[in-house]
Design a protein around this motif. Structure first.
Motif, mmCIF file in Angstrom:
data_model
loop_
_atom_site.group_PDB
_atom_site.id
_atom_site.type_symbol
_atom_site.label_atom_id
_atom_site.label_comp_id
_atom_site.label_asym_id
_atom_site.label_seq_id
_atom_site.Cartn_x
_atom_site.Cartn_y
_atom_site.Cartn_z
ATOM 1 N N PHE A 11 0.848 -1.201 0.000
ATOM 2 C CA PHE A 11 0.000 0.000 0.000
ATOM 3 C C PHE A 11 0.882 1.250 0.000
ATOM 4 C CE2 PHE A 11 -1.925 3.320 2.685
ATOM 5 C CZ PHE A 11 -3.054 3.630 1.924
ATOM 6 N N TYR A 12 1.860 1.287 0.878
ATOM 7 C CA TYR A 12 2.716 2.469 0.990
ATOM 8 C C TYR A 12 3.624 2.663 -0.217
ATOM 9 C CZ TYR A 12 2.042 5.638 4.763
ATOM 10 O OH TYR A 12 1.561 6.659 5.523
ATOM 11 N N ARG A 13 3.875 1.600 -0.965
ATOM 12 C CA ARG A 13 4.664 1.718 -2.199
ATOM 13 C C ARG A 13 3.792 2.046 -3.405
ATOM 14 N NH1 ARG A 13 8.465 -3.509 -1.102
ATOM 15 N NH2 ARG A 13 10.039 -2.418 0.139
ATOM 16 N N GLY A 14 2.478 2.077 -3.217
ATOM 17 C CA GLY A 14 1.567 2.342 -4.329
ATOM 18 C C GLY A 14 1.299 1.126 -5.189
ATOM 19 N N GLU A 15 1.618 -0.070 -4.692
ATOM 20 C CA GLU A 15 1.444 -1.308 -5.446
ATOM 21 C C GLU A 15 0.089 -1.967 -5.183
ATOM 22 O OE1 GLU A 15 4.706 -3.637 -4.029
ATOM 23 O OE2 GLU A 15 6.204 -2.436 -5.089
ATOM 24 N N ALA A 16 -0.614 -1.527 -4.149
ATOM 25 C CA ALA A 16 -1.890 -2.156 -3.788
ATOM 26 C C ALA A 16 -2.744 -1.135 -3.040
ATOM 27 C CB ALA A 16 -1.651 -3.383 -2.903
ATOM 28 N N GLY A 17 -4.038 -1.430 -2.981
ATOM 29 C CA GLY A 17 -4.950 -0.580 -2.236
ATOM 30 C C GLY A 17 -5.148 -1.084 -0.824
ATOM 31 N N ASP A 18 -5.919 -0.314 -0.071
ATOM 32 C CA ASP A 18 -6.278 -0.736 1.279
ATOM 33 C C ASP A 18 -7.410 -1.758 1.199
ATOM 34 O OD1 ASP A 18 -8.625 0.727 0.793
ATOM 35 O OD2 ASP A 18 -8.210 2.250 2.310
ATOM 36 N N HIS A 19 -8.061 -2.041 2.300
ATOM 37 C CA HIS A 19 -9.109 -3.054 2.337
ATOM 38 C C HIS A 19 -10.323 -2.679 1.492
ATOM 39 C CE1 HIS A 19 -10.260 -0.151 5.364
ATOM 40 N NE2 HIS A 19 -11.469 -0.652 5.359
ATOM 41 N N LYS A 20 -10.430 -1.425 1.069
ATOM 42 C CA LYS A 20 -11.516 -0.990 0.184
ATOM 43 C C LYS A 20 -11.009 -0.644 -1.212
ATOM 44 C CE LYS A 20 -14.858 0.518 3.563
ATOM 45 N NZ LYS A 20 -15.637 1.648 4.100
ATOM 46 N N GLY A 21 -9.753 -0.964 -1.487
ATOM 47 C CA GLY A 21 -9.189 -0.718 -2.802
ATOM 48 C C GLY A 21 -8.670 0.701 -3.013
ATOM 49 N N ARG A 22 -8.692 1.547 -1.987
ATOM 50 C CA ARG A 22 -8.198 2.922 -2.111
ATOM 51 C C ARG A 22 -6.670 2.896 -2.067
ATOM 52 N NH1 ARG A 22 -12.094 4.524 2.818
ATOM 53 N NH2 ARG A 22 -10.591 3.069 3.700
ATOM 54 N N THR A 23 -6.058 3.620 -2.984
ATOM 55 C CA THR A 23 -4.608 3.713 -2.975
ATOM 56 C C THR A 23 -4.181 4.847 -2.044
ATOM 57 O OG1 THR A 23 -4.465 5.301 -4.787
ATOM 58 C CG2 THR A 23 -4.502 2.933 -5.379
ATOM 59 N N LEU A 24 -2.910 4.882 -1.755
ATOM 60 C CA LEU A 24 -2.355 5.953 -0.934
ATOM 61 C C LEU A 24 -2.643 7.307 -1.580
ATOM 62 C CD1 LEU A 24 -0.670 6.630 1.583
ATOM 63 C CD2 LEU A 24 1.379 6.263 0.192
ATOM 64 N N GLU A 25 -2.424 7.414 -2.879
ATOM 65 C CA GLU A 25 -2.685 8.680 -3.581
ATOM 66 C C GLU A 25 -4.166 9.031 -3.570
ATOM 67 O OE1 GLU A 25 -0.693 9.459 -7.212
ATOM 68 O OE2 GLU A 25 1.271 9.100 -6.315
ATOM 69 N N ASP A 40 -11.754 4.626 8.636
ATOM 70 C CA ASP A 40 -11.017 3.390 8.357
ATOM 71 C C ASP A 40 -9.802 3.589 7.462
ATOM 72 O OD1 ASP A 40 -12.236 3.906 5.919
ATOM 73 O OD2 ASP A 40 -13.054 1.885 5.684
ATOM 74 N N TYR A 41 -9.269 4.793 7.433
ATOM 75 C CA TYR A 41 -8.092 5.043 6.599
ATOM 76 C C TYR A 41 -6.838 5.359 7.422
ATOM 77 C CZ TYR A 41 -8.627 9.977 7.629
ATOM 78 O OH TYR A 41 -8.722 11.162 8.298
ATOM 79 N N VAL A 42 -7.028 6.012 8.562
ATOM 80 C CA VAL A 42 -5.864 6.496 9.320
ATOM 81 C C VAL A 42 -4.989 5.334 9.793
ATOM 82 C CG1 VAL A 42 -6.881 6.662 11.641
ATOM 83 C CG2 VAL A 42 -5.161 8.324 10.918
ATOM 84 N N GLN A 43 -5.589 4.158 9.990
ATOM 85 C CA GLN A 43 -4.825 2.980 10.410
ATOM 86 C C GLN A 43 -3.876 2.519 9.303
ATOM 87 O OE1 GLN A 43 -8.160 3.210 10.290
ATOM 88 N NE2 GLN A 43 -8.959 2.950 12.355
ATOM 89 N N TRP A 44 -4.228 2.784 8.046
ATOM 90 C CA TRP A 44 -3.344 2.461 6.927
ATOM 91 C C TRP A 44 -2.243 3.499 6.794
ATOM 92 C CZ3 TRP A 44 -3.245 -1.811 3.779
ATOM 93 C CH2 TRP A 44 -4.311 -2.702 3.938
ATOM 94 N N LEU A 45 -2.586 4.779 6.982
ATOM 95 C CA LEU A 45 -1.587 5.839 6.854
ATOM 96 C C LEU A 45 -0.579 5.812 7.998
ATOM 97 C CD1 LEU A 45 -3.695 8.946 5.749
ATOM 98 C CD2 LEU A 45 -2.576 7.215 4.317
#
Length: 170
Positions: A11-25, A40-45
């Motif tokens: 996710f942090y490399r931009g290679e995959a999305g989070d659990h809902k498919g959202r990318t970092l960008e 449900d996004y801040v835990q990924w960031l």
């Protein structure tokens, strides 16, 4: 996703999305309203080793992730950009390790300046995650700024300040 990358690192490399498919960008581009009302996004960031109450799908920061952040400046740079997104949301700005209030910072529009609320939990998480993801100086700068601004320009509770003070201890 790189063969050896965890979901968080991908996710942090931009290679995959989070659990809902959202990318970092994708997340970086979202509005302040969305950032405030979505939980449900801040835990990924800003990952930490412990599970949170709000997102059972969030990755936990493991040793492999911490090692990746230690070895990869691009991951740390992306986390700094995530911090900048959140700083703008909080009414703040950053130049290197200097974090300060924007002129428009006010208690009416920036709910984190008031007692309680989920943004105080987010702030604790951000401090801890920056520290654990090999950015201790930035964690300390963010921590100090939030304590100083929260107590001089807001009415942040002593309980929240206490959590923020303790957040950068592994």
């Amino acid at each position: 996703m790189s063969e050896s990358a965890t979901p968080l690192i991908a996710f942090y490399r931009g290679e995959a999305g989070d659990h809902k498919g959202r990318t970092l960008e994708d997340i970086w581009a979202l509005s302040p309203f969305w950032l405030e009302h979505t939980h449900d996004y801040v835990q990924w960031l800003f990952p930490i080793p412990e599970a949170g109450r709000f997102n059972g799908f969030a990755p936990l920061l493991g040793e492999a992730d911490r090692t990746a952040f230690a070895q990869d400046e691009a991951l740390r740079a992306n986390q700094r950009r995530s911090l900048d997104v959140m700083l703008t949301f909080f009414g703040l700005t950053r130049r290197a390790l200097v974090i300060e209030a924007l002129p428009e910072l006010n208690m009416r529009e920036h709910i984190w300046l008031k007692r309680g609320g989920h943004n105080h939990l987010r702030i604790s998480r951000i401090i801890r995650s920056l520290h654990l993801c090999q950015q201790p100086e930035l964690a300390a700068a963010f921590q100090q700024a939030m304590i100083e601004i929260g107590t001089t320009q807001g009415v942040v509770s002593e309980q929240s300040i206490g959590y923020w003070r303790a957040a950068n201890h592994s």
